[in-house]
Design a protein around this motif. Sequence first.
Motif, PDB file in Angstrom:
ATOM      1  N   TYR A  29       0.836  -1.193   0.000  1.00  0.00           N
ATOM      2  CA  TYR A  29       0.000   0.000   0.000  1.00  0.00           C
ATOM      3  C   TYR A  29       0.871   1.244   0.000  1.00  0.00           C
ATOM      4  O   TYR A  29       1.856   1.319   0.735  1.00  0.00           O
ATOM      5  CB  TYR A  29      -0.893  -0.011   1.254  1.00  0.00           C
ATOM      6  CG  TYR A  29      -1.738   1.223   1.438  1.00  0.00           C
ATOM      7  CD1 TYR A  29      -2.899   1.397   0.705  1.00  0.00           C
ATOM      8  CD2 TYR A  29      -1.379   2.202   2.358  1.00  0.00           C
ATOM      9  CE1 TYR A  29      -3.684   2.526   0.875  1.00  0.00           C
ATOM     10  CE2 TYR A  29      -2.161   3.333   2.541  1.00  0.00           C
ATOM     11  CZ  TYR A  29      -3.308   3.486   1.794  1.00  0.00           C
ATOM     12  OH  TYR A  29      -4.084   4.597   1.956  1.00  0.00           O
ATOM     13  N   ILE A  30       0.511   2.209  -0.814  1.00  0.00           N
ATOM     14  CA  ILE A  30       1.151   3.522  -0.832  1.00  0.00           C
ATOM     15  C   ILE A  30       0.152   4.501  -0.226  1.00  0.00           C
ATOM     16  O   ILE A  30      -0.987   4.605  -0.686  1.00  0.00           O
ATOM     17  CB  ILE A  30       1.507   3.959  -2.269  1.00  0.00           C
ATOM     18  CG1 ILE A  30       2.396   2.935  -2.951  1.00  0.00           C
ATOM     19  CG2 ILE A  30       2.145   5.345  -2.267  1.00  0.00           C
ATOM     20  CD1 ILE A  30       3.755   2.747  -2.324  1.00  0.00           C
ATOM     21  N   GLY A  31       0.591   5.201   0.812  1.00  0.00           N
ATOM     22  CA  GLY A  31      -0.297   6.114   1.537  1.00  0.00           C
ATOM     23  C   GLY A  31      -0.661   7.370   0.752  1.00  0.00           C
ATOM     24  O   GLY A  31      -0.274   7.540  -0.397  1.00  0.00           O
ATOM     25  N   PRO A  32      -1.429   8.240   1.421  1.00  0.00           N
ATOM     26  CA  PRO A  32      -1.863   9.486   0.779  1.00  0.00           C
ATOM     27  C   PRO A  32      -0.675  10.295   0.273  1.00  0.00           C
ATOM     28  O   PRO A  32       0.393  10.237   0.873  1.00  0.00           O
ATOM     29  CB  PRO A  32      -2.575  10.225   1.918  1.00  0.00           C
ATOM     30  CG  PRO A  32      -2.980   9.153   2.887  1.00  0.00           C
ATOM     31  CD  PRO A  32      -1.912   8.102   2.770  1.00  0.00           C
ATOM     32  N   PRO A  33      -0.808  10.971  -0.829  1.00  0.00           N
ATOM     33  CA  PRO A  33      -2.054  11.237  -1.549  1.00  0.00           C
ATOM     34  C   PRO A  33      -2.490  10.123  -2.492  1.00  0.00           C
ATOM     35  O   PRO A  33      -3.627  10.115  -2.945  1.00  0.00           O
ATOM     36  CB  PRO A  33      -1.749  12.508  -2.338  1.00  0.00           C
ATOM     37  CG  PRO A  33      -0.284  12.436  -2.609  1.00  0.00           C
ATOM     38  CD  PRO A  33       0.314  11.736  -1.402  1.00  0.00           C
ATOM     39  N   GLU A  34      -1.597   9.157  -2.824  1.00  0.00           N
ATOM     40  CA  GLU A  34      -1.996   8.081  -3.733  1.00  0.00           C
ATOM     41  C   GLU A  34      -3.086   7.206  -3.129  1.00  0.00           C
ATOM     42  O   GLU A  34      -4.032   6.836  -3.796  1.00  0.00           O
ATOM     43  CB  GLU A  34      -0.789   7.207  -4.117  1.00  0.00           C
ATOM     44  CG  GLU A  34       0.229   7.920  -4.965  1.00  0.00           C
ATOM     45  CD  GLU A  34       1.237   8.703  -4.128  1.00  0.00           C
ATOM     46  OE1 GLU A  34       1.127   8.727  -2.879  1.00  0.00           O
ATOM     47  OE2 GLU A  34       2.139   9.289  -4.714  1.00  0.00           O
ATOM     48  N   ALA A  35      -2.917   6.824  -1.871  1.00  0.00           N
ATOM     49  CA  ALA A  35      -3.897   6.012  -1.140  1.00  0.00           C
ATOM     50  C   ALA A  35      -4.386   4.820  -1.971  1.00  0.00           C
ATOM     51  O   ALA A  35      -5.571   4.648  -2.189  1.00  0.00           O
ATOM     52  CB  ALA A  35      -5.055   6.865  -0.663  1.00  0.00           C
ATOM     53  N   SER A  36      -3.424   4.008  -2.403  1.00  0.00           N
ATOM     54  CA  SER A  36      -3.753   2.877  -3.262  1.00  0.00           C
ATOM     55  C   SER A  36      -2.920   1.653  -2.927  1.00  0.00           C
ATOM     56  O   SER A  36      -1.772   1.756  -2.481  1.00  0.00           O
ATOM     57  CB  SER A  36      -3.493   3.240  -4.733  1.00  0.00           C
ATOM     58  OG  SER A  36      -4.334   4.264  -5.162  1.00  0.00           O
ATOM     59  N   PHE A  37      -3.516   0.491  -3.185  1.00  0.00           N
ATOM     60  CA  PHE A  37      -2.798  -0.771  -3.117  1.00  0.00           C
ATOM     61  C   PHE A  37      -2.122  -0.948  -4.475  1.00  0.00           C
ATOM     62  O   PHE A  37      -2.794  -0.880  -5.514  1.00  0.00           O
ATOM     63  CB  PHE A  37      -3.755  -1.923  -2.827  1.00  0.00           C
ATOM     64  CG  PHE A  37      -4.395  -1.825  -1.469  1.00  0.00           C
ATOM     65  CD1 PHE A  37      -3.758  -2.326  -0.349  1.00  0.00           C
ATOM     66  CD2 PHE A  37      -5.627  -1.210  -1.308  1.00  0.00           C
ATOM     67  CE1 PHE A  37      -4.333  -2.230   0.909  1.00  0.00           C
ATOM     68  CE2 PHE A  37      -6.206  -1.105  -0.057  1.00  0.00           C
ATOM     69  CZ  PHE A  37      -5.561  -1.609   1.047  1.00  0.00           C
ATOM     70  N   VAL A  38      -0.813  -1.154  -4.475  1.00  0.00           N
ATOM     71  CA  VAL A  38      -0.068  -1.205  -5.727  1.00  0.00           C
ATOM     72  C   VAL A  38       0.467  -2.594  -6.049  1.00  0.00           C
ATOM     73  O   VAL A  38       1.137  -2.782  -7.054  1.00  0.00           O
ATOM     74  CB  VAL A  38       1.084  -0.170  -5.729  1.00  0.00           C
ATOM     75  CG1 VAL A  38       0.533   1.245  -5.637  1.00  0.00           C
ATOM     76  CG2 VAL A  38       2.073  -0.441  -4.609  1.00  0.00           C
ATOM     77  N   GLY A  39       0.180  -3.570  -5.181  1.00  0.00           N
ATOM     78  CA  GLY A  39       0.618  -4.924  -5.461  1.00  0.00           C
ATOM     79  C   GLY A  39       0.445  -5.842  -4.276  1.00  0.00           C
ATOM     80  O   GLY A  39      -0.106  -5.456  -3.244  1.00  0.00           O
TER      81      GLY A  39
END
Length: 122
Positions: A23-33
């Motif tokens: 997980y990459i935190g804010p601002p991306e706030a997305s699971f990337v793998g």
Amino acid sequence: MWGVDAGEPHRAALAPGDLALIYIGPPEASFVGRAELASAVRDWTPDEGAMYPGDTQGGVLLANIEEWDPPVPMQAVVARVDPTGSNPYVQANAKDGFQNAVVLITEGEYAAVLAVRAEMSA
């Protein structure tokens, strides 16, 4: 390699074969793998310490790493896991991002991330 600080909650719970979401935190706030843990938490060897880009003295080795493109937005997962917005733990993570490097989640939460990922890839 994934660094895990000595004071990290749940550090001792990590074991080879465990599955991890990246997980990459804010601002991306997305699971990337996602990945599989190839080791329990341990100190880096001198060679590993020289290669590791951070300042953490130890962590886990990762195997079977999948990088996701596109990433899975946290908000899409939250809508699946907590559609009523009533779980304070889920809502806090959605708002602030995970505050620890190691967060234990349920099988259902893990499955929700994979389900959203599958829908996005279809």
